[in-house]
Design a protein around this motif. Structure first.
Motif, PDB file in Angstrom:
ATOM      1  N   ASP A 616     -11.315   2.819  -1.986  1.00 10.70           N
ATOM      2  CA  ASP A 616     -10.415   1.724  -1.641  1.00 10.70           C
ATOM      3  C   ASP A 616     -11.215   0.452  -1.400  1.00 10.70           C
ATOM      4  OD1 ASP A 616      -8.255   3.425  -1.780  1.00 10.70           O
ATOM      5  OD2 ASP A 616      -8.421   4.012   0.337  1.00 10.70           O
ATOM      6  N   ALA A 617     -10.615  -0.653  -1.822  1.00  8.14           N
ATOM      7  CA  ALA A 617     -11.276  -1.950  -1.664  1.00  8.14           C
ATOM      8  C   ALA A 617     -11.126  -2.457  -0.238  1.00  8.14           C
ATOM      9  CB  ALA A 617     -10.694  -2.949  -2.659  1.00  8.14           C
ATOM     10  N   LEU A 622     -15.458  -4.578  -3.325  1.00  5.95           N
ATOM     11  CA  LEU A 622     -15.434  -3.163  -3.693  1.00  5.95           C
ATOM     12  C   LEU A 622     -16.854  -2.719  -3.982  1.00  5.95           C
ATOM     13  CD1 LEU A 622     -13.626  -0.696  -4.336  1.00  5.95           C
ATOM     14  CD2 LEU A 622     -13.543  -1.483  -6.699  1.00  5.95           C
ATOM     15  N   ARG A 720      -7.849  -2.826  -8.976  1.00  3.48           N
ATOM     16  CA  ARG A 720      -8.454  -1.492  -8.877  1.00  3.48           C
ATOM     17  C   ARG A 720      -8.093  -0.634 -10.092  1.00  3.48           C
ATOM     18  NH1 ARG A 720      -7.014   3.459  -6.484  1.00  3.48           N
ATOM     19  NH2 ARG A 720      -8.786   4.613  -5.619  1.00  3.48           N
TER      20      ARG A 720
END
Length: 775
Positions: A616-617, A622, A720
């Motif tokens: 997960d960012a 990220l 993402r």
């Protein structure tokens, strides 16, 4: 008949001499011989009719034997071609297992030696060389085709490889994918190497497959024969007997009736049925005092027709006698036709130039008269509705093509009894009516109808309609493949498959460490599974062809012993379809037994090409730990290779991303590649900054790879998701790096600042670099 029988006898003798026989064909051939003997006896007795009938029966049976014998001989040659095809991988595997030459000359010489020995075995034991007129042509043609195929494959692959290198070199890139054929060959080499390291297990497993093939060839046989196909009909038959007609009620040749009469006239009553059928718009005019009336079709039958058509014919009014009454000069018409032309029952009229007496038709009863199979006996006529549409289509086609209309295919229906005339069969024949059906009823009630039908079907080769005991069915003589003894070898076949299964499963458990090594080198799960399937395929080829050769040797040895009076020579067919089917069955069993172990091996593999989850960012940031490690010797070259890769992904390129401002970053012990990346689909407007770093680890001279991504534009939710394709493409470049040649790697290392690589290139006289900067 004698000439055809003699030709068949010569070929059957040659086949029997080489251990090839078919019970069905031999029985037909023997039946033809019996009919020939009866024909000769009839000639001596001057019974010309019986002689002609028996001769035609012998000729018919020999005519059915001829294509079977010819196809059997061709099947033997085709079997040899398949065996020679099996001999190619057989020779290659034997060379790798028993010789394993380390040079091209030794490999080619070993393969040629094993293939030559295999061919000489076939030349000595396979009957195809005895059946063929020029047997060496088979080998010559096979070698020419094989070598031509090899040369075409080599030239094509070489051309494709050179063109790919030129194209990639011009772009400054390297080929992303690897050859599937090369991967397969490498997998075969690995499988054979594993088998060589375990000689005892390889020997015992191979012997198991050889014995499986030998047992199947010895105790099970696939032999073609002549049988009968029976298809039940729903309609109850009007009589017990046989009815023969062509497909779609096509006209039967006139000599057929005479031939059937001579052959079965003594045991069955034959009744022909004739039609004067309509063409497109037929009219058969009938003249009377009040005018002319036309009928659409004419039916010709005999008085003793078993369908009972005479019950619908009256020679006078309602109470008049039925049928022809032993006379031939009658024509039966509907009451409507007779009233319109002004003819009373019993009066004479003219029909097609013949003077006949008029009778009446019970339209309702004639409509209910059917033959075996449930169809009416009235002539066929084109369906008027379909014919009308066909006429319209013809006019449209003629207008479109500006030519003559084509004849359209139409459906047909049986005529209404009121539109037909019924005459005696001999009158119909004199008027030119065609033969469309023949009924055959046994003269003795005790004679079985099915036996008569099978005897007729065996010689005539036509589809018959048979009725007996209230049941009716279609009967035709067909060739069939009979399998004998398969149940006796089913248990050994299952046991052999279980042995292979346990061996391969044990091999998976034993080679767990090897599987992990293969996975770490980048082999995909399908490649690891193929490794075990290829090993099973090697056992299948060795065992299949080896079992066949063992069977041929055993049978030849037993035949030789029998020639000296010891035992009886076996009558086994190892030379055609039986051998091919048995080998394929064994191969299928072996591969099926290895399928589950190969699946287990593929699940145990976890190479770097498998998908991984993107974390997960954290806002627009990220960080991803890449599943690769790099040695200190390769780290600069790999980063230079990736920098060049990003430089080639300009706005003009296509793919899952474009890049700009690609550069290497070298700060003390921190090495990396930075670039600005736009992700596909580009209409989402997602861009990001990329920083790929090589970081030292606890292990000396080993660097870990970390990826840092910072979102610049676009939606965070789509960011993402769109990175998945980009990361897959980037990870694939790490695998491509490992496939580069040492020279190409040194060029990239020199571009990355590796002095040792520059010195190696300088000493080799190569000052060029991949990235464009001087070495």
């Amino acid at each position: 008949a004698e000439d055809t029988w003699a030709l068949n006898e010569q070929r059957l003798t040659l086949l029997r001499r080489n251990g090839i026989s078919s019970d069905g064909v031999v029985s037909l051939h023997s039946a033809a011989e019996r009919h020939l003997e009866l024909a000769r006896e009839a000639l001596v007795a001057k019974d010309w009719g019986k002689a002609q009938g028996e001769g035609q029966a012998a000729w018919s049976l020999s005519g059915r034997v001829y294509p079977s014998v010819l196809s059997t001989a061709n099947d033997v040659v085709y079997g040899l071609v398949v065996m020679l095809l099996f001999a190619i991988p057989f020779a290659a595997i034997c060379e790798r297992l028993f010789v394993s030459g380390n040079t091209i000359i030794k490999k080619v010489a070993g393969f040629a030696a094993f293939f030559t020995v295999t061919f000489l075995f076939f030349y000595c034991f396979h009957p195809a060389f005895a059946l063929a007129t020029t047997p060496m042509i088979i080998f010559l043609a096979f070698v020419i085709i094989m070598m031509s195929s090899f040369v075409m494959v080599i030239v094509y692959n070489r051309f494709e490889g050179e063109m790919e290198q030129i194209r990639m070199a011009g772009m400054g890139m390297h080929k992303v994918d690897v050859s599937r054929l090369g991967t397969l060959f490498a997998t075969i080499q690995l499988g054979i190497s594993n088998m060589r390291r375990r000689p005892l297990r390889t020997f015992l497993t191979g012997i198991t497959v050889v014995l499986m093939t030998f047992i199947l060839l010895t105790f099970a046989s696939f032999s073609p024969s002549v049988g009968f196909q029976r298809i039940g009909l729903d309609e109850a038959p009007p009589y017990n007997g046989v009815f023969m007609r062509q497909s779609a009620w096509a006209q039967i040749h006139e000599p057929t009736m005479a031939r059937l009469e001579r052959q079965w006239g003594a045991v069955a009553t034959l009744t022909p049925m004739r039609w004067m059928p309509p063409t497109r718009m037929p009219k058969y005019p009938i003249t009377g005092p009040r005018g002319v009336m036309a009928v659409s079709g004419v039916l010709g039958v005999l008085p003793d027709d078993p369908s009972g058509v005479e019950l619908a014919l009256r020679r006078g009014g309602a109470d008049a006698a039925r049928g022809f009454g032993g006379e031939q000069d009658w024509i039966f018409l509907s009451d409507e036709v007779l009233s319109r032309i002004g003819i009373a029952p019993g009066e004479f009229l003219s029909f097609q130039g013949v003077r006949l007496r008029a009778g009446t038709i019970d339209v309702q009863k004639l409509g209910s008269v059917v033959q075996i199979g449930g169809e009416q006996i009235t002539p066929l006529a084109p369906d008027p509705d379909i014919a009308k549409k066909a006429d319209e289509n013809e006019r449209l086609n003629a207008a479109a093509s500006d030519g003559a209309p084509d004849v359209a295919s139409t459906s047909s229906v049986h005529l209404s009894p009121s539109a037909c005339a019924v005459v005696h069969e001999r009158v119909a024949k004199r008027l030119g009516a065609g033969l469309h059906g023949i009924s055959m009823v046994p003269r003795e009630r005790t004679q079985p109808v099915p036996d008569l039908a099978e005897d007729i079907a065996r010689q005539v080769g036509a589809t018959l309609r048979v009725g007996d005991g209230g049941e009716s069915w279609l009967l035709t003589s067909v060739g069939k493949l009979s399998v004998a003894g398969l149940t006796a070898v089913l248990i050994p076949l299952i046991l052999g498959g279980l042995i292979i299964f346990s061996t391969m499963l044990n091999s998976v458990a034993e080679r767990g460490k090897e599987i992990f090594i293969y996975a770490s080198l980048g082999l995909a799960p399908i490649h690891v599974a193929a490794l075990f399937l290829v090993e099973a395929g090697i056992y299948a080829v060795l065992g299949g062809l080896g079992g066949y050769m063992l069977a041929q040797l055993v049978v030849s040895g037993l035949g030789l012993a029998a020639s000296f009076g010891y035992g009886v020579p076996p009558d086994l067919n190892y030379s055609s379809f039986t051998a091919v089917a048995t080998i394929l069955l064994v191969m299928f069993t072996v591969l099926l037994s290895a399928f589950y172990p190969a699946l287990i091996a593929s699940r145990a593999a976890n190479p770097g090409t498998t998908d991984f989850r993107i974390p997960d960012a954290e806002g627009d940031h990220l960080e991803i730990a890449f599943p690769f490690t790099v040695s200190s010797r390769d780290v600069r070259g790999l980063l230079a290779f990736l920098t060049r890769y990003f430089e080639m992904r300009t706005e003009a390129s296509t793919g899952c991303f474009t890049a700009a401002d690609a550069r290497m970053e070298i700060n003390d012990d921190r090495l990396g590649v930075a670039a600005k990346v736009w992700l596909a689909p580009f209409d989402l407007g997602i861009s990001q900054n990329l920083l790929l770093e090589a970081l030292p680890t606890d292990v000396r001279a080993i660097f870990a790879v970390r990826l840092r991504l910072d979102l610049l534009s676009g939606q965070r939710a789509a960011w993402r998701r769109t990175n998945i394709a980009f990361l897959k493409d980037l990870r694939q470049q790490f695998l491509v790096w490992r496939t580069l040649s040492p020279e190409a790697m040194d060029r990239y290392r020199a571009d990355g600042g590796d002095e040792a690589a520059r010195q190696r290139l300088a000493s080799a006289g190569d000052g060029a670099t991949v990235g464009g900067a001087p070495a």
